[in-house]
Every structure is written in structure tokens, then in C-alpha cells.
Design a protein around this motif. Sequence first.
Motif, mmCIF file in Angstrom:
data_model
loop_
_atom_site.group_PDB
_atom_site.id
_atom_site.type_symbol
_atom_site.label_atom_id
_atom_site.label_comp_id
_atom_site.label_asym_id
_atom_site.label_seq_id
_atom_site.Cartn_x
_atom_site.Cartn_y
_atom_site.Cartn_z
ATOM 1 N N UNK A 1 0.794 -1.199 -0.078
ATOM 2 C CA UNK A 1 0.120 -0.070 0.009
ATOM 3 C C UNK A 1 0.902 1.180 -0.053
ATOM 4 N N UNK A 2 1.917 1.409 0.864
ATOM 5 C CA UNK A 2 2.789 2.575 1.051
ATOM 6 C C UNK A 2 3.451 2.544 -0.384
ATOM 7 N N UNK A 3 3.999 1.353 -1.028
ATOM 8 C CA UNK A 3 4.608 1.854 -2.078
ATOM 9 C C UNK A 3 3.716 2.120 -3.311
ATOM 10 N N UNK A 4 2.646 1.769 -3.424
ATOM 11 C CA UNK A 4 1.596 2.428 -4.318
ATOM 12 C C UNK A 4 1.292 3.986 -4.040
ATOM 13 N N UNK A 5 1.334 4.189 -2.833
ATOM 14 C CA UNK A 5 0.982 5.850 -2.432
ATOM 15 C C UNK A 5 2.253 6.649 -3.000
ATOM 16 N N UNK A 6 3.505 6.106 -2.693
ATOM 17 C CA UNK A 6 4.586 6.943 -2.974
ATOM 18 C C UNK A 6 4.760 6.998 -4.440
ATOM 19 N N UNK A 7 4.592 6.115 -5.077
ATOM 20 C CA UNK A 7 4.558 6.158 -6.608
ATOM 21 C C UNK A 7 3.488 6.847 -7.083
ATOM 22 N N UNK B 1 -3.616 -3.341 -10.764
ATOM 23 C CA UNK B 1 -3.703 -4.130 -9.656
ATOM 24 C C UNK B 1 -3.316 -3.212 -8.651
ATOM 25 N N UNK B 2 -2.186 -2.565 -8.779
ATOM 26 C CA UNK B 2 -1.689 -1.879 -7.708
ATOM 27 C C UNK B 2 -2.853 -0.799 -7.293
ATOM 28 N N UNK B 3 -3.323 -0.034 -8.334
ATOM 29 C CA UNK B 3 -4.412 0.784 -8.027
ATOM 30 C C UNK B 3 -5.864 0.372 -7.146
ATOM 31 N N UNK B 4 -6.027 -1.064 -7.817
ATOM 32 C CA UNK B 4 -7.078 -1.755 -7.119
ATOM 33 C C UNK B 4 -6.579 -2.054 -5.545
#
Length: 564
Positions: free
Chosen positions: A314-320, A333-336
Motif C-alpha cells: 500500500x505504501x509503495x503504491x502511495x509513494x509511486x 492491480x496496484x491501484x485496485x
Amino acid sequence: MPTTIVWFRQDLRVWDHEPLFRAARRGQVIPIYIFERSLLHHPEACAAQIEFILRCLYALDLDLQKLGGRLILRDGDPVEILPNLIAETQAEGIYAYTDCDRIYSRVRDAKVIKRLTERQMRIRWFDPPASIDDLIAYPKYRDRWYADMNSAITPSPEKVSVPEEVVSDRLPTLMELGHQPDQKFIPAAGTEPARILLKEFFETKAKSYYWQLSYPSAEATTGLSPYIKVGAISIRECVQYAKAFTKDPDPKIRLSSKQLISRLRWGSGFHQRFRYMPQLEVRSLYTVFDEDGWDFDPIHYQKWQQGMTGFPIIDAAARCLLATGGWKELNFRSRAIYSSFLSNLLGMDWRYGALHFMQHLIDGDCAIDHYQWAMQAGVTHCVDKSWTRIYNPGEAAIARCDPEAKFIKRWLPELADIPIEKLGGNLAAFGYPAPMLDYKQSRKERVKQLEKQRSIFREQKNVLPYLARMPDYPIPFPLSPEQIPNWLTEQNPPLFPHALDLESLDLEQAIKLRTWLVAHVEIQPHKANTLKPKNEPPSKAKSSRKAKQQPDSPFRQLSLFESM
């Protein structure tokens, strides 16, 4: 020689542009783009996307110059600018594509029509391919989509002649439009870079695209979504280019090309839903979800936004998202997974998630992102579905989407030395934030809540009584009733194109509408994977099953936060 104004909005190209082609064929053209403050300062406005639009406008002007023309820029209200421009230039009227992107766009266009009618002036609207006014069942729409996408691409005009006396404003900077750069990388703008990406995709990615879509570190997507959003390249051009590879000798390329075409179709389908029901921009599909209300914890929301939840995926997706605008690496998939965490596990209103996404996504698309946020929250395709996909943000999500932890360790360098098999657990001992929630308990509570809410309308043949209506004042979320924007000058404002009048639909029409609100394939919950140390061999049984696995059907992956 007759003169026609061509009003550019979500269609920043000269190829496959029917209004421009027809206007140029009949005489002189005034190609105009208007900077609208109501859009530039919409709560969901994204500085990086606006910068990309500015660069696409520069590229569009160059393309028009190659044809002998130029782009005319104005700043202000189209309701005032367009009639005055007709009067000043003695133009016969305006050509433009219909625009169902936002409620604001449809309120604006209804006002433009009214003002032009009052002044006895004309505008001719063109529907983009696969955007239709009539209510038809989704399977028939799918046939219509393929027919429109297979029809001939409109060529660019041979010549665009712009009256010399028409003066253009200069292209403004992002800061002059009231936004600050946020250091996101802006892709090369215009039609030609989009075509290069499409070509490179089939040269370098098509063999693996179908299989690597769920892995963000693979960067398997085409990268075309920002271009499609602003219309720098048409969906039809992308489809016809991809179609040539559906008969490629390599079966991997055939599968990937079909998957890409399906995703382009799904994106069009979301836009058609919004054409029918524009209220989906600001409301959940079924009234019960918003009537029951949602939780909101500003501290938890901020942790989710900044990537401090204690769950690495979750945190990696947020920072990306914050760093890149998500257009390449933050795949569907990351967004989902990231969105499911906010709405299903933290219990927050999906509209807060859509707001954050739209403020940062370079490829942010209101219809696609809003509908998919609602879908991940479990409030859309659920009239005939008894289960809910709620992603486990711990070990299961990492094992499925980032088994080598490349994505996590790229965006969370503080975890670079943590063994992969430990990333799904509590990392507080390593100085990382502890998980902010208990997945099993949060999931249990959410499933119970959804079951209760869905029981009101599940399996109903006629869902009309349960669907959300357009609010009297369709105020953009999260503005309050005291913050009505200046473009909302009346209750129940007229829209163009018109929305479906849910009150007037008969049972046959209600059944047609229902086909847009259900899943058209049977999808079962995904079996969770686990993380294992790299040196631990799989069991014989697992190895045997893995060897026999066939590729998933391309129609199993319904989560679509981007166009491809």
C-alpha cells in the motif's frame, strides 16, 4: 468562403477528428481551445495533467501549422467567448465533439446551446465513436463499439486555412494558470509520441503484457493512457493498430493484442455509463451506500495518502502515485489494492480516494477512475454478486503482485535489506510503521456491512428504485452546500448531452440499463498466494499444479483503473 469554428476539448489531435476534417473541407477554420477556470480549479484538478495538456496544445499547434493553420487560444467562459467569436468573425457556426467527461462539461454545453440559440447562432455536435445517446443493452453496445472502431479513420485535413485577422492569446505557463509544478515527470506530448509508444509496445512488450499486467515492477502497460485521456490519439487508431496483431504468428502477441483491445473497450464502456448517468461522478450507484454514510478519519486518510499505513504494498503504491502520477508503473492491480484498502478496510468514502487519485494521476479520467473506485468499494457491480473482492494488503498481495519485492523496494528504500518473506508481516521491529489495522477484523466488518446494504436490492429485476438520482445541485465532491461553484446557477441545471431520465424508463428500458450494472463473466474469488524464501523449493504437488496452469482468461481481470 464559409468559416467554421472548431472547438477543441478532449480531442487534441488533427488525425481521426471528424469536426476538423469536415470544417476544413467546407472552408476556413478557426481551431480554438479555451482555458476554463472552472475546470482548471476543479477540486480534482491535477497540476501534472494540466502541464501535459499545455504541452499537447503546443504539439497540436505545430501539427496545425504543418497544415497551414494555427491554434487559437482564449481564456475565460465559453458561454461568452464563443458567441462573441462568431459575431466578430462572421463564422457560420461551431463544430465540436460532445463532451461527457464531467457534470460541469454538460452544464456548460447546455448553456452554450442556450446562448447561441438566443443569438440565432448554430453549433453542430459530433459524437465520438462508440458514444451514443440511445439506451441499449450492454451486449449490443459491445457490438456497436467494435463496429465503430472498425470503421474508417478520418484522415487529417489536406489544408487548414485560418483567417489572418483572428488573434490568439499566447500559450500560458502552468503557474499563470494558478498551479505549481509538483516535480512529476511529464511524458513527451502530442500524437507522434503516442504513436511511438504504441509501436514500441508491440515491438518490446506485447509478448509479456498479458501475463505481467498484475506486476507493477514489470511496467508492462502501453503508457498511452494520458494521450487517450486528452485525445492526442484516438481510441480507434489504437484499436486498429492493435487489431493487426490479433493474427500474429506468436500466440503471446495475439493474446496481448486482444487484451489491449478489451481494455480500450472497457474504458469506452465506463464513459458510456457516465453518459447515461452523470450522477456517478458525485454519488454511489445505489442510494443505500451514501444514505448509510461512510467513516472518515483525517489522520488515517493522511497516512494512506502519504504511504505510512504499515503495509508495504500500500505504501509503495502511495509513494509511486505522488512521485510519478502513476501513468506507467502504478498499474491497474496496484491501484485496485491501494483503493480497496481505503474503502473496504478503513471504511472511508470512495470519493475521497477518487479525489486523491484525480489530483495526482497524469492519466486521471473522471469516468474510468470514479467508476472503478466505486467498483473496488463494492458499490457498483453487485446486484447479482454474492461476494466482494477485498484485497489482503499483506503477504497475499505481495505474493500475487510483487513476489520479488522490486516495486516495494524501489519506492520504500528503507526496506531494501528486509527479507522478502518478512514484508507481509509487522515490520515495527525494523523501524517501519506498524500495520494500522487488523486485516481479518476489518474485512469481516466490511463484508457484514456490504451484505446488509446489498440485501436491499440484490437480484432485483428492476433496479431503478434503488439507483442514485442526480442531486439538485451536483456540487463537485467534497465541496459543501455552502460552496456552490459559480457555474451552478440554478437547481437541476440542464445537461447536454441529456442524462437518462430514470423516472420515465419503463420495465424494458430498466432491464436494458441493468445490463450495464452487472458483471458479464463469472469471476470467482482469487486464491491467496504466500511468500516463501527464495531458497525454499516448492512442494511436488505445487510444482505439478504450476506446470499444468494455463493462462487466465483475458476476461477475468475486471479491475480497470486505466484504459489499458
